[in-house]
Design a protein around this motif. Sequence first.
Motif, short mmCIF file in Angstrom:
data_model
loop_
_atom_site.label_atom_id
_atom_site.label_comp_id
_atom_site.label_asym_id
_atom_site.label_seq_id
_atom_site.Cartn_x
_atom_site.Cartn_y
_atom_site.Cartn_z
N VAL A 126 1.27 -1.03 -0.18
CA VAL A 126 0.40 0.16 0.12
C VAL A 126 1.19 1.12 0.10
O VAL A 126 -0.13 2.49 -0.84
CB VAL A 126 -0.89 0.13 1.35
N ILE A 127 1.99 0.93 0.25
CA ILE A 127 3.15 2.42 0.24
C ILE A 127 3.23 2.74 -0.72
O ILE A 127 3.38 4.20 -1.31
CB ILE A 127 4.33 1.89 1.12
N LEU A 128 3.82 1.95 -2.03
CA LEU A 128 3.34 2.31 -2.95
C LEU A 128 2.77 3.45 -3.86
O LEU A 128 2.36 3.91 -4.86
CB LEU A 128 4.20 1.21 -4.09
N ARG A 129 1.47 2.93 -3.20
CA ARG A 129 0.40 3.97 -3.43
C ARG A 129 -0.72 4.24 -2.88
O ARG A 129 -1.60 5.40 -3.29
CB ARG A 129 -1.11 3.04 -3.44
N LEU A 130 0.12 4.81 -2.09
CA LEU A 130 0.05 6.07 -1.10
C LEU A 130 -0.38 7.50 -2.36
O LEU A 130 -1.52 8.66 -1.84
CB LEU A 130 0.46 6.74 -0.01
N PRO A 153 10.44 1.49 5.62
CA PRO A 153 11.18 2.76 5.37
C PRO A 153 11.45 3.51 4.02
O PRO A 153 11.91 4.63 3.61
CB PRO A 153 12.59 2.92 6.35
N GLU A 154 12.06 2.00 3.43
CA GLU A 154 12.65 2.26 1.65
C GLU A 154 11.62 2.85 1.43
O GLU A 154 11.18 3.48 -0.16
CB GLU A 154 13.07 0.86 1.28
N ARG A 155 10.06 2.29 0.77
CA ARG A 155 9.51 2.22 -0.09
C ARG A 155 8.36 3.88 0.62
O ARG A 155 8.64 4.48 -0.54
CB ARG A 155 8.14 0.96 0.40
N VAL A 163 9.61 10.03 7.34
CA VAL A 163 8.57 9.39 8.92
C VAL A 163 8.88 10.13 10.25
O VAL A 163 9.81 10.76 10.38
CB VAL A 163 10.23 7.90 8.82
N LEU A 164 7.64 10.01 10.72
CA LEU A 164 7.76 11.01 12.19
C LEU A 164 8.22 10.11 13.26
O LEU A 164 8.50 10.78 13.83
CB LEU A 164 6.32 11.10 12.01
#
Length: 222
Positions: A126-130, A153-155, A163-164
């Motif tokens: 899902v990270i790549l679709r953010l 973290p990589e994606r 990254v907070l």
Amino acid sequence: MAEGRTETAQKRYGRLARELGGYFHPWQRTLSGPDPELTFDLLLADLLTPQTRVLEAGCGHGPDAARFGPLAARWAAYDFAPELLELARHNAPHADFHLWNGKTDIPSDLNGPFDFIVSRRGPTSVILRLPELAAPDAQFLYVGPRLHVPQVPERLQAVGWEVLGEWRASVLAHAPTWADWQTRCEWMAEEARQSDWDAQAGAQGMLYREERYVVLARRLPT
């Protein structure tokens, strides 16, 4: 669980829905401290508002939608296992659920944007679709089953999210029987050796650590 080694993930989760009534770890365990997933729970509850539009990736049988959904303006969720979605719709009728694997075209009725995207041990894809799903000031919250989930973290970096915070929690646990230990190792893609069990298991079973990695990120202004 030998059959699980040859199952597709979709069939495995469908079997969990039928046999266990949801997406649960299919082994018994006892924890020696607080559940390491509580960090995720506390952050999620703290960050939700009555105006928040939430998308949950890999919702399973809907426990988070049932528990946290009423705190948000909208709780949308998806999973790729139809059997789990059927349970989720029953458990959280106020939410809207969608059959999707997070990789193909976004379903037309999964209309965003979303202010908060969450994933509890769900897919990191899902990270790549953010960029397609998220509102301009959106946040992302994830918890994974190990202390290190490097693709997260990589994606996030690949899609330009900041990254907070990162949290790592670990507590001692016991798998009480050899069958539980086998299932746990299979689930975690580790090898279960009878010789290790015979040498190391005690009265409470095999000692190991339940680990969690939690990350909170936000979309950077463009």
